[in-house]
Design a protein around this motif. Sequence first.
Motif, short mmCIF file in Angstrom:
data_model
loop_
_atom_site.label_atom_id
_atom_site.label_comp_id
_atom_site.label_asym_id
_atom_site.label_seq_id
_atom_site.Cartn_x
_atom_site.Cartn_y
_atom_site.Cartn_z
N GLU A 93 0.84 -1.19 0.00
CA GLU A 93 0.00 0.00 0.00
C GLU A 93 0.88 1.24 0.00
O GLU A 93 2.05 1.19 0.41
N PHE A 94 0.30 2.36 -0.45
CA PHE A 94 1.08 3.59 -0.61
C PHE A 94 0.45 4.71 0.20
O PHE A 94 -0.77 4.92 0.17
N TYR A 95 1.31 5.42 0.94
CA TYR A 95 0.86 6.62 1.62
C TYR A 95 0.93 7.80 0.64
O TYR A 95 1.88 7.92 -0.15
N LEU A 96 -0.08 8.65 0.68
CA LEU A 96 -0.13 9.85 -0.14
C LEU A 96 0.25 11.04 0.72
O LEU A 96 -0.23 11.16 1.86
N ALA A 97 1.08 11.92 0.22
CA ALA A 97 1.54 13.06 1.01
C ALA A 97 1.82 14.25 0.09
O ALA A 97 2.05 14.08 -1.11
N PHE A 98 1.80 15.44 0.68
CA PHE A 98 2.19 16.67 -0.01
C PHE A 98 3.47 17.18 0.63
O PHE A 98 3.59 17.26 1.85
N ARG A 99 4.42 17.54 -0.21
CA ARG A 99 5.69 18.06 0.27
C ARG A 99 5.55 19.59 0.45
O ARG A 99 5.08 20.27 -0.46
N TYR A 100 5.96 20.10 1.61
CA TYR A 100 5.86 21.53 1.88
C TYR A 100 7.07 22.29 1.33
O TYR A 100 8.21 21.79 1.38
N ALA B 163 -4.14 26.67 -0.78
CA ALA B 163 -3.65 27.56 0.28
C ALA B 163 -4.53 27.47 1.51
O ALA B 163 -4.04 27.52 2.65
N ALA B 164 -5.85 27.32 1.29
CA ALA B 164 -6.77 27.22 2.42
C ALA B 164 -6.51 25.96 3.24
O ALA B 164 -6.80 25.93 4.44
N ARG B 165 -5.94 24.94 2.60
CA ARG B 165 -5.61 23.71 3.33
C ARG B 165 -4.19 23.76 3.89
O ARG B 165 -3.71 22.76 4.42
N GLY B 166 -3.53 24.90 3.71
CA GLY B 166 -2.18 25.05 4.26
C GLY B 166 -1.09 24.44 3.41
O GLY B 166 0.03 24.24 3.90
N VAL B 167 -1.38 24.12 2.13
CA VAL B 167 -0.37 23.50 1.26
C VAL B 167 0.62 24.56 0.81
O VAL B 167 0.24 25.61 0.27
N HIS B 168 1.88 24.30 1.04
CA HIS B 168 2.95 25.20 0.63
C HIS B 168 3.59 24.69 -0.67
O HIS B 168 3.79 23.48 -0.84
N ALA B 169 3.90 25.61 -1.57
CA ALA B 169 4.50 25.24 -2.84
C ALA B 169 6.02 25.23 -2.74
O ALA B 169 6.61 25.95 -1.93
N VAL B 170 6.64 24.40 -3.58
CA VAL B 170 8.09 24.33 -3.65
C VAL B 170 8.54 25.06 -4.91
O VAL B 170 7.75 25.30 -5.84
N THR B 171 9.78 25.41 -4.95
CA THR B 171 10.35 26.04 -6.15
C THR B 171 11.32 25.06 -6.80
O THR B 171 12.16 24.48 -6.12
N ARG B 172 11.17 24.89 -8.10
CA ARG B 172 12.05 24.01 -8.86
C ARG B 172 12.34 24.65 -10.22
O ARG B 172 11.48 25.35 -10.78
N GLU B 173 13.52 24.39 -10.76
CA GLU B 173 13.85 24.90 -12.08
C GLU B 173 13.36 23.92 -13.14
O GLU B 173 13.44 22.70 -12.97
N ARG B 174 12.87 24.50 -14.24
CA ARG B 174 12.43 23.68 -15.36
C ARG B 174 13.56 23.50 -16.38
O ARG B 174 14.53 24.26 -16.40
N THR B 175 13.40 22.51 -17.24
CA THR B 175 14.35 22.32 -18.33
C THR B 175 14.18 23.42 -19.37
O THR B 175 13.25 24.23 -19.29
N GLY C 140 4.67 2.01 0.43
CA GLY C 140 5.24 2.91 -0.56
C GLY C 140 4.80 4.34 -0.29
O GLY C 140 4.04 4.63 0.65
N LEU C 141 5.27 5.24 -1.15
CA LEU C 141 4.98 6.66 -0.99
C LEU C 141 4.69 7.29 -2.34
O LEU C 141 5.40 7.01 -3.32
N ALA C 142 3.66 8.14 -2.39
CA ALA C 142 3.43 9.04 -3.52
C ALA C 142 3.45 10.46 -2.96
O ALA C 142 2.52 10.86 -2.25
N LEU C 143 4.53 11.19 -3.23
CA LEU C 143 4.73 12.52 -2.66
C LEU C 143 4.43 13.57 -3.73
O LEU C 143 5.14 13.68 -4.73
N PHE C 144 3.36 14.32 -3.52
CA PHE C 144 2.94 15.34 -4.48
C PHE C 144 3.68 16.64 -4.20
O PHE C 144 3.81 17.07 -3.04
N HIS C 145 4.14 17.27 -5.26
CA HIS C 145 4.85 18.54 -5.17
C HIS C 145 4.05 19.61 -5.91
O HIS C 145 3.84 19.49 -7.13
N VAL C 146 3.57 20.60 -5.20
CA VAL C 146 2.97 21.76 -5.83
C VAL C 146 4.11 22.74 -6.10
O VAL C 146 4.81 23.17 -5.18
N VAL C 147 4.31 23.06 -7.38
CA VAL C 147 5.47 23.85 -7.80
C VAL C 147 5.01 25.24 -8.25
O VAL C 147 4.01 25.37 -8.97
#
Length: 846
Positions: free
Chosen positions: A729-736, A747-759, A810-817
């Motif tokens: 089984e897989f845990y679902l998570a959001f990375r802050y 934002a209302a759920r407190g989800v923080h976005a990450v910064t990443r460079e694109r290709t 397992g893990l599925a880690l979602f990244h809001v960018v």
Amino acid sequence: MLGVAAKALDAGVDLLVLLAGTRVSLWLQTYERFLAQLDGSTADNAYMRRNERLILPQPADILFEQRADPGRYLQRPLGRQALRAGRPIICIVPKEDDHLLALRRFLTDIITDDYLAARVQPYSILLLDDEADDASVLDSAKSQKITPRLITAIWSGDPDEAATRHAKMLATYVAYTATPQANYLQATHNPLSPRDFNAALRTPGATGSVSPRSTSYTEAGGVRSYYCGGDIFYERLHLSGDGSLCQASPFPTVQSGEAESELSQRREALRWSMLSDALRCFFVGAAVRSLDQGWENAFTHDRVYPTAESARIAAKGPHTMLIHPSAKKEDHFNSALDVVRWSSSRPGREAEVELGPDTDSSRISVEGLARRLLLEETEWSAWLGRFESSRMALSTLPKAPYAPICLAYWPAVREALLTRVFPNVRLRVLNSDPDSDDRPRFDLTQTEDGFSIPADSLSIFVAGNVLSRGLTLEGLTTSLFVRGVAEPAADTQMQMQRWFGYRGSFLPFCRVFTYEDQLQLFKRYHANDDALKTEIIASMALSEASNGPALVLQGASFVATGKVEARKVPLSPGPRPSIKLVETDVALAKHNVDIAVNLLDDGLWVPLTDDHGRQRGLIRSEPVGLCRLADLLNRLRYSHHDPSLDDELSQRWEHYARLLGIGNPLFTPPMQSPQEYGTDPQSCPYSIAAYLRLWSHLVSGHTAPGLYPTDRPEVPWTYSDAVGAGAPEFYLAFRYGPSLARDPRLAARGVHAVTRERTATGQSLQTLWGTRGYGGEYYGDEFVDYYFHKTHPVPSIQGSASWRPRGHPGLALFHVVTESELPNDLLAVGLGIPHGGPDHIAALRV
């Protein structure tokens, strides 16, 4: 192949062409089998049926002292006579360019356009290509290889054309091979590539049915009539210890502080030890068999019988051995001399025997063998117990004909060794060297005085590449395979396993001696071969449109074939696949963010904090199953990534479904604007989803030919403890990240976005995973969920990409960018996959 030939001739085919391999030995073997098994004649009386058919070459042209060249044996007057009389023409030729050229000219000369135009019915040609993966493969459109084009020219008249040269000429090409990897992987522009049908022939065994069709069929005659392949040699007795049919030795590798000379000495000692054990096995097995009723003179070469039938009764059957040292011809002669040394030396002093330059490499010392038997009788007699262990393990097979082998028989066996075996054994080198033999001799020997048993009724063969095709070693019991190669090719080494065959009547005496790493390769080849056959057989029950080429597998340490360039595509996406694709189109970007929003409304989400009380993100309190995660990944959408189902990377999932009998499709991309892959399969959300669905299917106990667990590649999936162990089984998570998401719902759920460079293209991220966790003070992003579920031990990523242990979630880690120049958030996903999932490596065209 001869059965198809017989049916075609019965149905009235006008011309039958048998392409009988590329070697003279295989050509002659096929020719003699054609006469005996299909024509019902011999080389001496084949002429008596010349009013029924024309066979070219005539037996006298190739089976006697001087072999005629194709310009002489393709006799045009005989061909024209056969055409006028309406008799079928049968041509049995080797797959050599000069023979194919001569055959094309012969057919063009006698089957003229005027003759074809005057016919009422079309002129029908059936061409059967034996060992079709040898010389008939065209690796690329620019290849200068001419043989495949010369084959098509037999019916087209032109090497650059594939169609028949006249409207009233019809041609059918059927390819036969035990290893079709290159045929399936070759470029489709080759007219000889599989197009209209694929079929796998079943073999006789203990089980099998016609419907549903299986790889074997139940043979009523019992084990005597079984085809003994990889299932017998590599699987059935693999836990039988000394009774196992495969005796493997670890290849010596350098030890700490060991000098090169010391390593060389250990390897040389092991080589002599393996040769000694194999020779003792061969000799003792022959002696035991010679004690059976009617076998008294089975190996006596100097006895002459008045009739062929009396000699055939005395012969009973051959007992042979194979030594395969390398591909080099000089190594074959050196290995034969090693056998001579062994027969002449005292135990352990083989290398000290000096042989003169004129030493006969085929002369085994009878006196020396008797001395060795006296000095190491314990080692020789031990083989009785080993044969008995094999007999007991095989005794449960239907109609097992094996008598017990008791140690009390040793005095009789010892006497048989001295009087029946040692004086009659022969040593033969088989290769293309003029000083060697071209093929084994298993026919009766006729002299002026009468008939004798076959010359090779008790022979030790030393050979190399000549055995990588369909040359048969009858009565093969003992095989010593010590050949090494930098990058093994499965199809070539599968062909070298001459111990496969109808060995059921003497199976307890069969042994294969090799190194452990080579045995593991043989087992992988067998597993992949079984998968290939299983899929082809499954496709035979489907519609004609679905009966396409099967998926070819290879391995991490070997290629499927060396004849065609192929790329390796693993099934598993690896321990931490990153879906770095991002979508900047406003509508599709919002669609992907909507998936994240809806996910947060499903289940209980709680803060994910590390051991220092710092919040690292949000995590769903309850994990999800494989199929739920697969459906979630499948909902992601991209304008630049919508894989076409026609792509080979996509089609492989159809192959898996066919192979495993899965009704619902595994791979389900959006198909809104099908295109080439925008990323590799290990980063494709739809491919990862297909993998998760496949894993979910397999844990319920289904057989999976060719597949193995990611952490145990040496263990077939079907025999591993992954079956029935339950799906992970897989845990679902959001990375802050450092700032709130732009989307107000996130934002209302407190989800923080990450910064990443694109290709440079802007279509994917350069990197996804952030915090690495080096130093052991905190867990990296790949294992951040361990703070929540507390599973131990926690993996470490120190120095490499570590797998999660089998049984861990397992893990599925979602990244809001977020990016300052973009008006919307982007969504990317990183996964942590535990060990124990299915894997293999597919071979796809470059």
